[in-house]
Design a protein around this motif. Structure first.
Motif: not given
Length: 231
Positions: A185, A194, A213, A215, A227
């Motif tokens: 990132l 995150a 993950l 976000l 990303v």
């Protein structure tokens, strides 16, 4: 596991006309702990004075992405491409067997701010290539570069992908990470959460050995980040 690379810990190069922050070792900045991540080799955060820039120089066997945050880049290369890259657009130059190019701030009065990104290709010795496109400002994840150039994305010579992330305040999404893959990132604007890790502009984060993950945007303004999906 998330490992943060804070903005203030990046390397720096300053030449009067150029002020650059290096996420990974580059030029005269060398840190054996930060030599790249998977196929991602360079993220330089460059600010260029008006009418200044990089004289003609060469590259080979590297995928070079430029993303303009403010201002305009005047680009010229040995393949005959003469272009202006305005704020919001992405450029992918595949150096291949060799290419020479120059990049200048196209303005005589405004500063140029852009990201220079290098990704090592998984194939060498092929013809150079040039692509340029504006992908807009849609909320969520917008694919920018993919290995097969699907759905109008830039085609990159690596089993990697780049997406633009835009989240409005309070918005969130979850990204699945296939086994054996990694994410990187790079935070551009606003604050990004995150999982439980907060990233602010200039910060980066390696994401390894986890299947998903979360976000989200905990701030009061829209956020922008990049990303990278990496082998």
């Amino acid at each position: 596991m998330i490992t943060v690379r804070h903005s203030q810990d990046r390397g720096r190069a300053s030449f009067g006309w150029l002020d650059s922050r290096h996420t990974f070792s580059f030029g005269n900045y060398y840190d054996p702990q930060h030599m790249g991540f998977s196929a991602l080799r360079v993220i330089n955060d460059d600010r260029v004075k008006p009418a200044a820039g990089f004289d003609t120089h060469g590259h080979r066997d590297m995928e070079i992405i430029s993303y303009v945050l403010e201002g305009q880049i005047a680009h010229k290369d040995s393949e005959g491409n003469v272009q202006v890259l305005p704020a919001g657009e992405f450029q992918l130059m595949s150096a291949g067997t060799g290419i020479f190019h120059s990049e200048y701030n196209a303005s005589d009065s405004e500063e140029l701010h852009f990201l220079q990104i290098w990704i090592q290709p998984d194939i060498q010795g092929v013809a150079p290539g040039y692509q340029q496109k504006d992908f807009g400002r849609a909320a969520g994840l917008t694919p920018i570069a993919t290995p097969d150039g699907e759905n109008g994305t830039l085609r990159i010579r690596q089993d990697a992908a780049l997406s633009q992330l835009i989240l409005e305040p309070g918005a969130e999404l979850e990204v699945s990470i296939p086994a054996g893959r990694k994410l990187y990132l790079h935070q551009i604007k606003g604050r990004l959460l995150a999982d439980t890790t907060t990233l602010t502009p200039g910060d980066g984060a390696k994401v390894e050995n986890q299947p998903q993950l979360a976000l989200s945007n905990p701030g009061s303004e829209p956020l922008t980040a990049l990303v990278f999906d990496l082998p």
